[in-house]
Motif scaffolding. Sequence first.
Motif, mmCIF file in Angstrom:
data_model
loop_
_atom_site.group_PDB
_atom_site.id
_atom_site.type_symbol
_atom_site.label_atom_id
_atom_site.label_comp_id
_atom_site.label_asym_id
_atom_site.label_seq_id
_atom_site.Cartn_x
_atom_site.Cartn_y
_atom_site.Cartn_z
ATOM 1 N N TYR A 198 0.840 -1.200 0.000
ATOM 2 C CA TYR A 198 0.000 0.000 0.000
ATOM 3 C C TYR A 198 0.876 1.251 0.000
ATOM 4 N N ILE A 199 0.550 2.197 -0.883
ATOM 5 C CA ILE A 199 1.233 3.497 -0.908
ATOM 6 C C ILE A 199 0.270 4.517 -0.312
ATOM 7 N N PRO A 200 0.589 5.079 0.865
ATOM 8 C CA PRO A 200 -0.334 6.015 1.525
ATOM 9 C C PRO A 200 -0.719 7.187 0.623
ATOM 10 N N LEU A 201 -1.952 7.623 0.735
ATOM 11 C CA LEU A 201 -2.446 8.713 -0.097
ATOM 12 C C LEU A 201 -1.694 10.011 0.162
ATOM 13 N N ASP A 202 -1.262 10.229 1.416
ATOM 14 C CA ASP A 202 -0.528 11.456 1.685
ATOM 15 C C ASP A 202 0.845 11.446 1.022
ATOM 16 N N HIS A 203 1.400 10.257 0.783
ATOM 17 C CA HIS A 203 2.658 10.153 0.042
ATOM 18 C C HIS A 203 2.427 10.505 -1.432
ATOM 19 N N ILE A 204 1.336 10.001 -1.980
ATOM 20 C CA ILE A 204 0.991 10.315 -3.367
ATOM 21 C C ILE A 204 0.702 11.803 -3.510
ATOM 22 N N ASP A 205 0.046 12.375 -2.528
ATOM 23 C CA ASP A 205 -0.300 13.795 -2.541
ATOM 24 C C ASP A 205 0.944 14.670 -2.684
#
Length: 254
Positions: A198-205
Amino acid sequence: MAVDKLKLLMGRSITITTEEGSVVVNQPKISEIVDMGEDAYSKVCLPFLMTTEAIFGGMENEEELIEEFNIFDLFFVEVKDGIGLLDNIFGGNSLDILTLALSYFLDTDNIKILRNRQKIIVDDSYLIDSDEFENLRKVIQDIVGREDVEIEKPPKNMSKRQKDIWNKLQKGRKRKAEKEALYLQDMINYTAFGGEAYIPLDHIDNMTYYQFQNAYKSVMGKDAFKMGMSYKLSQKFEVKDEIKHWSDSLKIGK
């Protein structure tokens, strides 16, 4: 200008230097695109993707027009007082939209339009003419991971019936493309949940668009490879069997 792919991958800004001056092209982050909206983001990208082939394609004298005009020059052409040649294509004053796009990617409001000379000056030093615009648009295309707009040209010398059939086919293809369109939220969802971890959404952000697109392609590419290998290694697999990709269940849609 060849863009340094290492700088792109690591999220660095790209500097363009000319004899008159230099300018810094910033890489947009996913958080910025989410806040401004995908449609607005596409609008500021469009001036750097449009081509004379897309504008004049299908016209009787398209070859002569494409040879005569540069896409940058067309932003300054008016068909009548206050109405630009490209206004219909961009859904508003095309020169204003180009100014907005330059302001966004170059992170400045100091943009002067020299209408009579058909040039633009950024930060009182960086001069954009038709040649420099071609350089700038290629840099921005690398940053946003997009290419020139391509429009399918109708065959020449068609009869009226053939043209009607061609137009109907184009409408059908457009509806199909709209139905199957992949939106940024879909790509984010695939990237966050579709990989082995899983790649956290805040990392993608916090990724630049280039970094995110690279992550998305990596997740999808690895999955396609694993699926392809499983087909080859399975003695029971038959081509007629229908296998739905995991992205079908993760797609959010508009």
